[in-house]
Design an enzyme around this catalytic site. Sequence first.
Site, mmCIF file in Angstrom:
data_model
loop_
_atom_site.group_PDB
_atom_site.id
_atom_site.type_symbol
_atom_site.label_atom_id
_atom_site.label_comp_id
_atom_site.label_asym_id
_atom_site.label_seq_id
_atom_site.Cartn_x
_atom_site.Cartn_y
_atom_site.Cartn_z
ATOM 1 C CB CYS A 199 -0.922 0.010 1.216
ATOM 2 S SG CYS A 199 -0.010 0.026 2.774
ATOM 3 C CG ASP A 253 2.218 23.282 -36.272
ATOM 4 O OD1 ASP A 253 2.014 24.335 -36.865
ATOM 5 O OD2 ASP A 253 3.218 22.567 -36.459
ATOM 6 C CB CYS A 261 3.626 -0.349 2.994
ATOM 7 S SG CYS A 261 2.109 -1.096 3.574
#
Length: 710
Positions: free
Chosen positions: A23, A403, A26
């Site tokens: 996680c 462009d 952690c």
Amino acid sequence: MSDQSKKKSDIEGKTYRVQGFTCTNCASIFEENVRKLPGVQDANVNFGASKVYVKGSTTITELEKAGSFENLKIRSDKEQRIEKETFWKQKENIKVYISTILLVISWFIGKQYGEEYFPPTVGYAASILIGGYSLFIKGLKNLIRLKFDMNTLMTIAIIGASVIGEWGEGATIVILFAVSEALERYSMDKARQSIESLMDIAPKEALIRRDNKEISLHVDDIQVEDIMIVKPGQKLAMDGLVVKGTSTINQAAITGESVPVTKIINDEVFAGTLNEEGLLEVKVTKRVEDTTLSKIIHLVEEAQAERAPSQAFVDKFAKYYTPAIVVLAFLISVIPPMLFNGDWSEWVYRGLAILVVGCPCALVVSTPVAVVTAIGNAAKNGVLIKGGIHLEEAGNLKIIAFDKTGTLTKGVPVVTDIVTYDKDEKELMAIMAAIEKGSQHPLSSAIIRKAEETGLDLNALSVDEFQSITGKGLKAKVNNKIYYVGSPKLFEELHQTIKSTIKQKISLMQTEGKTVMILGTEKEILSLIAVSDEIRGSSKEVIGKLNQMGIETVMLTGDNQRTATAIGKQVGVSEIKADLLPEDKLIFVKRLLGKHNSVAMVGDGINDAPALAASSVGIAMGGAGTDTALETADIALMSDDLRKLPYTIKLSRKALTIIKQNISFSLAIKLVALLLVVPGWLTLWIAISADMGATLLVTLNSLRLLKVNE
């Protein structure tokens, strides 16, 4: 490596790969632990890519000690990936199986002989200790430091449940929290797989010719200028230029293009692509760490570490939310019994239920899984999104500026018409081409190419006093006579007026979408040359799709209004802006940003750099062959294919929707469960189901992003 250079590289820092993160919390603890190691000056953990960057000197053994609370495995960034155990056989999951079996047996004994019977309690206690051992270690350490996170909440809830005699529910909390963590681990592993699969694309060895000998070398030992021999059916291990042979190369791994591309001598080829037909000899142009594939992997991993705005909100929210839940649970457990003669057991039970339902698992995992999954999916499809913030910005887009040259058109202009009013056509063509040789203008190449095709000798002409007239044209002395080459605008300024017949001819060619250049002197017009840039086959289809998605499209070009209008109408853009200098494009993009919160600019990554940088999302075309595009763009379309753009917008919008759904759902389910406290309906079972259900749903919801395709 000398001792001095070794010390220098240690101070500069080193990157390691980490295996075993469960996680984000952690990852933060591990980062803190690494920073405290002797010799370490700083450390940064990239949870999305499972990497840690360490500034200073340390060893893998020391790093593994810092990650021992989570049984993390560390390896050097260049080392081969350690083969993972299958999800079901992972050590963390085996503990859950044992714990679950003990819980079920204890529950069965309790049903048969009554919950007061001694063995069920022993079974529940064993289930809690086996399944929650590592959780308790983390939770108790945090409790001592007064640090409140998910582990602290769960530890208090489990100990509390045991104290008031709810052993079965305590054991269930342990198991379901472990299942929730396993799901989070599984979803992050699944999300990371797209990048890990990229790492395995390029071979680790290649056949190299040195001193007329062919030897197989590891990619780390291959040097620039080495000749790599690639047989049909083999993948390329390095980037390089074809020096011998012709073949078709499948570049899908890098650019996402499904159709193989023909490569001839002097064509660029990339590591990780597949040689399909012919035998190729390739001169290596980059070391293994500098290949396009290595850059993509590095940039995607960095992108996964970048927090999206919604993730920053969640992290900030969780920082205050978790301690608030602990305080609320404590007050609910203590105030009714102390002030209103409530039953201690009943109110402590309700407080524990609030701790469980208040656990922010689902909320914390809601954004990172979605961001990592989306960025990984994009990379596999040839689109490099350089961070969660750009992913979210792309999902919010309402207007995209393009462009024209090299983006909506192929960017390879060709001469279509030559009209002369004096002298020989070839002579005038030679004068014009000789002047254009000194120019960097994109249209110059078309005129020079035409002159060379005609067989004209440009070196025979003497060109002096060359001068560029910004945005208008060129001036030079050829064979002691001053000539001008430029737009009709330049000659209107020089001559005040242009003859009506010439004007009509210019107007006709411009209406056909051609750019007209004039060769002349201060007094007369000698020749007109029309140059046209072919529209990309995909431009009309892409603009149509974007317009259907509710996105306004604008074309920006330095070309004249008529040429721009002709091309703009063909591709179907909503708005056309012509006669723009580079600074005008920048001003226009800033003006669009004033009206809309989010504006994208699509270009080639080199030209129009100011406009790309000023936009909310700078999108570069053909990133695979352009280092500048990879480094400067927020999003790079690795192939020279505009069709990747609608897919990118679709993926970003889907990711944004899923992130919002995840956050809303996580908060809503917590709120509903907390409201159940008032009538006393919130049990530990409901709390556990709500917490685990929310985590499971946001995880599965995020993984839907793996399914998004073109």
